[in-house]
Design a protein around this motif. Structure first.
Motif, mmCIF file in Angstrom:
data_model
loop_
_atom_site.group_PDB
_atom_site.id
_atom_site.type_symbol
_atom_site.label_atom_id
_atom_site.label_comp_id
_atom_site.label_asym_id
_atom_site.label_seq_id
_atom_site.Cartn_x
_atom_site.Cartn_y
_atom_site.Cartn_z
ATOM 1 N N HIS A 114 77.055 37.945 6.201
ATOM 2 C CA HIS A 114 78.400 37.666 5.703
ATOM 3 C C HIS A 114 78.880 36.361 6.334
ATOM 4 N N GLU B 9 81.443 33.374 7.172
ATOM 5 C CA GLU B 9 82.875 33.122 7.384
ATOM 6 C C GLU B 9 83.087 31.636 7.678
ATOM 7 N N SER C 6 86.239 29.049 8.575
ATOM 8 C CA SER C 6 87.651 28.964 8.932
ATOM 9 C C SER C 6 88.020 27.508 9.215
ATOM 10 N N LYS D 143 92.344 25.105 0.255
ATOM 11 C CA LYS D 143 91.621 26.243 -0.315
ATOM 12 C C LYS D 143 91.124 25.930 -1.727
ATOM 13 N N ARG E 59 87.288 26.050 -2.935
ATOM 14 C CA ARG E 59 86.898 26.945 -4.035
ATOM 15 C C ARG E 59 86.244 26.174 -5.170
ATOM 16 N N GLN F 178 82.797 25.526 -4.138
ATOM 17 C CA GLN F 178 82.025 26.767 -4.171
ATOM 18 C C GLN F 178 81.597 27.115 -5.593
ATOM 19 N N GLN G 284 79.346 31.762 -1.662
ATOM 20 C CA GLN G 284 79.831 33.137 -1.520
ATOM 21 C C GLN G 284 80.571 33.371 -0.206
ATOM 22 N N ALA G 285 80.803 32.340 0.547
ATOM 23 C CA ALA G 285 81.440 32.480 1.865
ATOM 24 C C ALA G 285 82.915 32.841 1.733
ATOM 25 N N ASN G 286 83.399 33.592 2.705
ATOM 26 C CA ASN G 286 84.831 33.880 2.793
ATOM 27 C C ASN G 286 85.508 32.740 3.557
ATOM 28 N N VAL G 287 86.599 32.219 2.994
ATOM 29 C CA VAL G 287 87.257 31.038 3.558
ATOM 30 C C VAL G 287 88.680 31.382 3.974
ATOM 31 N N THR G 288 89.028 31.038 5.198
ATOM 32 C CA THR G 288 90.403 31.171 5.670
ATOM 33 C C THR G 288 90.881 29.803 6.153
#
Length: 386
Positions: free
Chosen positions: A278, A280, A282, A322, A326, A329, A363-367
């Motif tokens: 997974h 991440e 940031s 963001k 995106r 991505q 597919q990474a989660n971005v904060t």
């Protein structure tokens, strides 16, 4: 004796200036019907640029094209169409055709630039968007006598003032092509107006001129153009890369009105990690700026009002970053260099995912977390009443 010897020997490769043509701009395109490269050269017209010359009424530059199966062949073929020998030490910009950028990897285009010592690698690169390279370079401009100087100037201005376009050099593209953890991102340039009029002297005599304008950022994957990033989200590239000099943010106060905050200092820090497959990402941003336009009827002498605007500005900045990530991505292209960050910070994890990094990145989660300090409000504190 040594001084005398050096004085009388001269240089074996000596050439008179009237035997040379100074190339200021290069354009590289693709001719699908011939399956050949087309190279456009913009060279100085010495008569029109002489300091004391009244000129002959012709254009200040001369554009001509050559073709070849390779770029080297096209370059050598200039001898068939031009009477002077080209020198490339004064090239100010290189323009790549969109069709060529979508057809063939930049590896096949930029190889020649790195090998040839006569061409500097600190030259800005642009992609001709919705136009062929020759038409773009042929478009005459009224403010600058030399069209390629207009391209260079617009790119520099947009980088310094808007923050939407990075001044991407040849060496930046080469570095991104050779690193597995990053992909190239190159500003687009477009002809606006009547293209047929733009390449004639009528364009200089009309108030409604055809001109060239920066238009989005070209996103590449494995050296091939895969899409465009447009609008405010293009700032994300400069913000994350800590290359931004100045930009602005619109802060909504109702459905019709906005405040404007100018950001004049900004620093970002990015972290990338992979745990249990997974990913991440940031991004933390700290920015400083001032209010340049106030259309919300609130008393900014009160600290709580300024804090409200700081929070709204931070939210707007987070949204722009963001949206930029995106967009990249969706195109599966890490133009931000997050892979390089993972490489330096977690080498083993990078080695496990380097070959499919663009897929992992998509597919990474971005904060994103941003904070902004408003340090000034200009010459007026109270807004105009309405």
């Amino acid at each position: 004796m040594m001084v005398l010897f050096a004085t009388i020997t001269g240089c074996s490769n000596y050439k008179e200036l009237n035997e040379l043509s100074i190339v200021l701009g290069l354009g590289i395109d693709y001719l699908p019907d011939k399956d050949m490269y087309e190279v456009t050269y913009q060279v100085v017209n010495p008569i029109e640029n002489a300091a004391k010359s009244t000129g002959s009424g012709t254009t200040p530059v001369i554009d001509f094209t050559t073709t070849g199966k390779t770029l080297s062949e096209a370059a050598f073929n200039h001898a068939n169409v031009f009477s002077r020998r080209n020198i490339y030490s004064h090239v100010q910009v290189v323009v790549i055709g969109e069709e060529l950028a979508r057809k063939e990897s930049l590896n096949f285009i930029f190889d020649i630039f790195e090998r040839d010592a006569n061409v500097k690698v600190n030259i800005p690169v642009l992609v001709a968007r919705n136009s062929n390279v020759k038409t773009l370079l042929d478009t005459l401009v009224s403010i600058d006598k030399i069209p390629v100087r207009t391209l260079e100037g617009k790119l520099e201005n947009a980088s310094l003032i808007l923050g939407e376009h990075g001044d991407t050099k040849i060496y930046d593209v080469i570095e991104d092509l050779t690193n597995l953890g990053s992909e190239p991102a190159i500003s687009g340039i477009t002809v606006v107006g009547n293209k047929k009029t733009g390449i004639t002297k009528k364009n200089l005599e009309s108030m409604e001129k055809t001109y060239v304008a920066l238009n989005g950022i070209g996103v590449f994957r494995k050296g091939i153009l895969v899409g465009w990033m447009d609008g405010q989200k293009t700032k994300s590239l400069q913000i994350i890369g800590n290359k931004i000099k100045k930009t602005f943010l619109r802060i909504p106060c109702d459905k019709k009105h906005y405040n404007t905050v100018v950001i004049n200092r900004l620093r970002s820090r990015s972290r990338v990690d992979i745990t249990n497959n997974h990913t991440e990402i940031s991004v933390e941003v700290k920015a400083y700026g001032f209010i340049s336009e106030l259309l919300c009827n609130k008393d900014i002498s009160k600290r709580e009002v300024l804090e409200e605007y700081e929070d709204k500005a931070a939210q707007e900045l987070e949204l722009e970053i963001k949206e930029g990530i995106r967009a990249a991505q969706r195109m599966k292209s890490d133009v931000f260099g997050f892979g390089e960050i993972l490489h330096y910070s977690h080498l083993r994890k990078w080695n496990d995912h380097s070959e499919q990094w663009n897929e992992v990145f998509s597919q990474a989660n971005v904060t994103v977390h941003a904070s902004i300090d408003i340090e000034g409000v200009g010459m007026r504190v109270k807004p105009y009443p309405y």
